[in-house]
Write an enzyme that holds these catalytic residues in place. Structure first.
Site, PDB file in Angstrom:
ATOM      1  N   LEU A  42     -47.496 -24.355 -32.517  1.00  0.00           N
ATOM      2  CA  LEU A  42     -46.380 -24.983 -33.233  1.00  0.00           C
ATOM      3  C   LEU A  42     -45.730 -23.866 -34.027  1.00  0.00           C
ATOM      4  CD1 LEU A  42     -47.346 -28.357 -34.984  1.00  0.00           C
ATOM      5  CD2 LEU A  42     -45.457 -27.950 -33.433  1.00  0.00           C
ATOM      6  N   ASP A  43     -44.410 -23.775 -33.969  1.00  0.00           N
ATOM      7  CA  ASP A  43     -43.698 -22.754 -34.734  1.00  0.00           C
ATOM      8  C   ASP A  43     -44.049 -22.845 -36.207  1.00  0.00           C
ATOM      9  OD1 ASP A  43     -42.296 -21.952 -32.463  1.00  0.00           O
ATOM     10  OD2 ASP A  43     -40.717 -23.412 -32.829  1.00  0.00           O
ATOM     11  N   ARG A  44     -43.907 -21.738 -36.890  1.00  0.00           N
ATOM     12  CA  ARG A  44     -44.150 -21.704 -38.335  1.00  0.00           C
ATOM     13  C   ARG A  44     -43.275 -22.719 -39.061  1.00  0.00           C
ATOM     14  NH1 ARG A  44     -43.464 -16.563 -42.317  1.00  0.00           N
ATOM     15  NH2 ARG A  44     -41.336 -17.222 -42.158  1.00  0.00           N
ATOM     16  N   SER A  46     -42.321 -25.586 -37.941  1.00  0.00           N
ATOM     17  CA  SER A  46     -42.624 -26.948 -37.514  1.00  0.00           C
ATOM     18  C   SER A  46     -43.911 -27.432 -38.163  1.00  0.00           C
ATOM     19  CB  SER A  46     -42.745 -27.004 -35.996  1.00  0.00           C
ATOM     20  OG  SER A  46     -41.546 -26.576 -35.395  1.00  0.00           O
TER      21      SER A  46
END
Length: 178
Positions: A42-44, A46
């Site tokens: 998961l992106d930072r 998100s």
């Protein structure tokens, strides 16, 4: 027996246990379990459900797009999407790295979520809306790129479900066994 952890990743936390730069929060700040690794990322920017396991085969079945494991996101977007925008998301669209698979999408009321830290920027002159979007692949920043493509940039992104696993009852920064 394989260990599977459901973790509610807070905004700003990296989906890894170490960081070459100092000062950025990582999974190690929340999970002190040897031998488990994220099944996907998961992106930072998100938030939400991140699965971790100690089983390499299970990790591959969760993360590899060829298994088409559905991932459901609650997405706060800029503007209010019309039916054409929702249909484009549902049918699939072409991004720089190729066409996306069809998705399931619907407008939803604002979900009852925890406050995000830092808060999402608020603009009096630009309305926002929430959608629930389910995809069966997981390219880099895919949901953000899809909503931007239809003219509705993502303001907040929370992964709520992966397959049968859900974030229900897990507070940000907390985890439980599956």
């Amino acid at each position: 027996m394989a260990r599977l952890i459901l973790f509610n990743k807070p905004h700003g936390v990296l989906s890894q246990f170490t960081d070459e730069r100092s000062g950025r929060p990582t999974l190690a700040d929340h999970i002190d379990l040897p031998g488990v690794y994220p099944a996907g990322r998961l992106d930072r920017d998100s938030e939400g459900l991140l699965l971790l396991t100690d089983d390499g085969q299970l990790q591959a079945r969760i993360a590899d797009p060829k298994f088409k494991k559905p991932k459901t996101y609650l997405v706060q977007i800029e503007g209010v999407p019309d039916e054409a925008a929702l249909n484009t998301l549902a049918q699939g669209l072409t991004l720089k790295d190729g066409p996306t698979r069809p998705a399931t999408v619907r407008r939803i009321d604002a979900p009852d979520l925890w406050p995000r830290v830092p808060p999402v920027r608020y603009r009096k002159t630009v309305p926002d809306a929430w959608i629930e979007l389910t995809i069966t692949e997981g390219r880099n920043r895919q949901v953000r790129r899809m909503t931007a493509h239809v003219g509705h940039p993502t303001l907040r992104l929370v992964r709520w479900r992966i397959g049968d696993w859900s974030l229900d009852g897990i507070a940000p920064g907390k985890w439980r066994n599956a």
